[in-house]
Design an enzyme around this catalytic site. Structure first.
Site, PDB file in Angstrom:
ATOM      1  N   TYR A 155     -13.035   4.965   3.786  1.00 48.35           N
ATOM      2  CA  TYR A 155     -12.316   5.075   2.516  1.00 48.35           C
ATOM      3  C   TYR A 155     -12.346   6.511   1.991  1.00 48.35           C
ATOM      4  O   TYR A 155     -11.327   7.057   1.557  1.00 48.35           O
ATOM      5  CB  TYR A 155     -12.972   4.111   1.526  1.00 48.35           C
ATOM      6  CG  TYR A 155     -12.315   4.024   0.182  1.00 48.35           C
ATOM      7  CD1 TYR A 155     -11.088   3.378   0.029  1.00 48.35           C
ATOM      8  CD2 TYR A 155     -12.920   4.558  -0.945  1.00 48.35           C
ATOM      9  CE1 TYR A 155     -10.493   3.274  -1.219  1.00 48.35           C
ATOM     10  CE2 TYR A 155     -12.333   4.452  -2.194  1.00 48.35           C
ATOM     11  CZ  TYR A 155     -11.119   3.805  -2.326  1.00 48.35           C
ATOM     12  OH  TYR A 155     -10.527   3.700  -3.560  1.00 48.35           O
ATOM     13  N   LYS A 159      -9.073   8.787   1.426  1.00 45.49           N
ATOM     14  CA  LYS A 159      -8.667   9.246   0.097  1.00 45.49           C
ATOM     15  C   LYS A 159      -8.649  10.775   0.010  1.00 45.49           C
ATOM     16  O   LYS A 159      -7.797  11.346  -0.687  1.00 45.49           O
ATOM     17  CB  LYS A 159      -9.582   8.655  -0.971  1.00 45.49           C
ATOM     18  CG  LYS A 159      -9.368   7.154  -1.177  1.00 45.49           C
ATOM     19  CD  LYS A 159      -7.906   6.842  -1.496  1.00 45.49           C
ATOM     20  CE  LYS A 159      -7.722   5.499  -2.186  1.00 45.49           C
ATOM     21  NZ  LYS A 159      -6.291   5.173  -2.391  1.00 45.49           N
TER      22      LYS A 159
HETATM   23  N1  LIG Z   1     -10.402   0.366  -9.084  1.00 46.70           N
HETATM   24  C1  LIG Z   1     -10.859   1.592  -9.032  1.00 46.70           C
HETATM   25  O1  LIG Z   1     -11.747   1.978  -9.814  1.00 46.70           O
HETATM   26  C2  LIG Z   1     -10.279   2.582  -8.061  1.00 46.70           C
HETATM   27  C3  LIG Z   1     -10.939   3.818  -7.933  1.00 46.70           C
HETATM   28  C4  LIG Z   1     -10.404   4.766  -7.093  1.00 46.70           C
HETATM   29  C5  LIG Z   1      -9.248   4.478  -6.391  1.00 46.70           C
HETATM   30  N2  LIG Z   1      -8.653   3.264  -6.503  1.00 46.70           N
HETATM   31  C6  LIG Z   1      -7.436   3.039  -5.717  1.00 46.70           C
HETATM   32  O2  LIG Z   1      -6.425   2.482  -6.536  1.00 46.70           O
HETATM   33  C7  LIG Z   1      -5.627   1.599  -5.757  1.00 46.70           C
HETATM   34  C8  LIG Z   1      -5.605   0.218  -6.390  1.00 46.70           C
HETATM   35  O3  LIG Z   1      -6.935  -0.242  -6.503  1.00 46.70           O
HETATM   36  P1  LIG Z   1      -7.326  -1.607  -7.258  1.00 46.70           P
HETATM   37  O4  LIG Z   1      -8.682  -1.396  -7.765  1.00 46.70           O
HETATM   38  O5  LIG Z   1      -6.222  -2.019  -8.156  1.00 46.70           O
HETATM   39  O6  LIG Z   1      -7.431  -2.587  -6.001  1.00 46.70           O
HETATM   40  P2  LIG Z   1      -7.124  -4.162  -5.871  1.00 46.70           P
HETATM   41  O7  LIG Z   1      -7.879  -4.600  -4.673  1.00 46.70           O
HETATM   42  O8  LIG Z   1      -7.333  -4.844  -7.163  1.00 46.70           O
HETATM   43  O9  LIG Z   1      -5.549  -4.158  -5.557  1.00 46.70           O
HETATM   44  C9  LIG Z   1      -5.035  -3.610  -4.361  1.00 46.70           C
HETATM   45  C10 LIG Z   1      -3.746  -4.326  -4.026  1.00 46.70           C
HETATM   46  O10 LIG Z   1      -3.213  -3.741  -2.822  1.00 46.70           O
HETATM   47  C11 LIG Z   1      -2.745  -4.806  -2.004  1.00 46.70           C
HETATM   48  N3  LIG Z   1      -2.747  -4.366  -0.607  1.00 46.70           N
HETATM   49  C12 LIG Z   1      -3.819  -4.192   0.205  1.00 46.70           C
HETATM   50  N4  LIG Z   1      -3.415  -3.783   1.426  1.00 46.70           N
HETATM   51  C13 LIG Z   1      -2.062  -3.694   1.374  1.00 46.70           C
HETATM   52  C14 LIG Z   1      -1.082  -3.302   2.320  1.00 46.70           C
HETATM   53  N5  LIG Z   1      -1.405  -2.934   3.569  1.00 46.70           N
HETATM   54  N6  LIG Z   1       0.224  -3.321   1.936  1.00 46.70           N
HETATM   55  C15 LIG Z   1       0.577  -3.701   0.684  1.00 46.70           C
HETATM   56  N7  LIG Z   1      -0.325  -4.079  -0.251  1.00 46.70           N
HETATM   57  C16 LIG Z   1      -1.631  -4.066   0.088  1.00 46.70           C
HETATM   58  C17 LIG Z   1      -3.710  -5.944  -2.252  1.00 46.70           C
HETATM   59  O11 LIG Z   1      -3.152  -7.194  -1.870  1.00 46.70           O
HETATM   60  C18 LIG Z   1      -3.938  -5.815  -3.765  1.00 46.70           C
HETATM   61  O12 LIG Z   1      -3.000  -6.562  -4.498  1.00 46.70           O
HETATM   62  C19 LIG Z   1      -6.212   1.628  -4.353  1.00 46.70           C
HETATM   63  O13 LIG Z   1      -5.531   2.605  -3.577  1.00 46.70           O
HETATM   64  C20 LIG Z   1      -7.630   2.052  -4.598  1.00 46.70           C
HETATM   65  O14 LIG Z   1      -8.202   2.636  -3.459  1.00 46.70           O
HETATM   66  C21 LIG Z   1      -9.157   2.304  -7.325  1.00 46.70           C
END
Ligand SMILES: NC(=O)c1ccc[n+]([C@@H]2O[C@H](COP(=O)([O-])OP(=O)(O)OC[C@H]3O[C@@H](n4cnc5c(N)ncnc54)[C@H](O)[C@@H]3O)[C@@H](O)[C@H]2O)c1
Length: 302
Positions: A155, A159
């Protein structure tokens, strides 16, 4: 018309079935944009589209598939006549320390974040260049990618790579007035709820209690909606001159990240052998070695 009004614009948000992607899709729609909602989970994507309103359509599928990435852009053009913003938010976690990480978990995470972002951004860039009216590519980084994080080989590397995409594409697409920025979000979602230090909060957050101020300010963890204003801003005319940046958002916190830069530079005629490096290291570089790894302030929960 306000520079933040997205009326007449069309956006794609990947991974928008829940969490941050859902918040981005709904906020973009509320700002006036038409939205293509993508997720691998068809039902979740439909729910988001329903929340986003009548100018939202769904394309289900894995962003790691070229046909899906191309279909996202094609659907925006067929349905809304254009594409103005691509938000590559889809993501997965498969955490394990290096020596326990499987090939499958490495490949899935790299494929989703790096290949998925590449495929969607490329399809968007082709369309936006043809359209000739500029555009916005908003990619999604993570503190893990900025600093490194224990247990996140796949990851963190993905990123960090996504932020490198933003810097590279910002250069390549500048002439076409297409900006590319990385949002580095933090929010309470299915992803963060699994982090051990936040487990004591899970029940109260699930019951609808607000996140404590210390969590919102020091940990930059709030609701997904707290991150959506940055995506709306970057998608808007107000952000026309901003490109190649990594911007952190979460809870009560907004920050601009530095780019990697030389902090100590020494020159030596004829170059550097090991002995010369050993000598200068102690003298000039040792005092400047950099901290690494995500470091969160201690969480005092009352
Ligand atoms: N939540 C955090 O604090 C945080 C921190 C840093 C980065 N992020 C990034 O933000 C983004 C969203 O995170 P989140 O926390 O909402 O995650 P989440 O797991 O709640 O949602 C992610 C969504 O992406 C979908 N998904 C996964 N693989 C997929 C694919 N191959 N094609 C299409 N859809 C796909 C999943 O079904 C899910 O609905 C991600 O890229 C994550 O890495 C989140």
């Amino acid at each position: 018309m306000s520079a933040l009004d997205l009326g007449g614009k069309a956006a794609v948000v990947t991974g928008a079935g829940q969490g941050l992607g859902r918040a981005y899709a709904v906020a973009l729609a509320r700002a006036g944009a038409s939205v293509v909602v993508n997720d691998v989970d068809a039902r979740a994507a439909q729910e988001t589209a329903a929340l986003a309103g009548e100018r939202a359509v769904v394309v289900t599928g894995d962003v790691g598939e070229r046909a899906v990435a191309d279909a996202l852009v094609a659907r925006a053009v067929e349905t809304f006549g254009r594409l103005d913003a691509m938000v590559t938010n889809a993501g997965v976690l498969r955490d394990a320390v290096l020596w326990k990480m499987t090939d499958e978990d490495f490949d899935l995470v790299v494929r989703t974040h790096l290949r998925g972002t590449f495929l969607c951004a490329r399809a968007a860039a082709v369309r936006m260049r043809d359209q000739g009216q500029g555009g916005r590519i908003i990619v999604v980084g993570s503190p893990a990618g900025q600093y490194g994080n224990f247990g996140q080989t796949n990851y963190a590397a993905s990123k960090a790579g996504v932020v490198a995409f933003a810097r590279t594409w910002a250069l390549e697409l500048a002439r076409a007035s297409i900006t590319v920025n990385a949002v580095v979000p933090t929010a309470w979602t299915a992803m963060t709820a699994t982090i051990p230090i936040y487990k004591p909060l899970a029940a109260s957050v699930a019951a609808g209690q607000p996140l404590p101020p210390a969590v919102r300010r020091e940990h930059a963890i709030g609701r997904p909606e707290d991150c959506a204003g940055l995506v709306v801003f970057l998608a808007s005319e107000a952000a026309a001159g901003i490109s190649g940046q990594a911007i952190g958002i979460g809870g009560d916190r907004l920050c601009l990240y530095s780019h990697p830069a030389e902090i100590v530079t020494e020159l030596r005629d004829g170059g550097w052998d090991a002995a010369a490096i050993a000598a200068i290291w102690q003298e000039r570089l040792a005092a400047h070695v950099q901290p690494y790894g995500v470091r969160l302030p201690k969480l005092e929960l009352g």
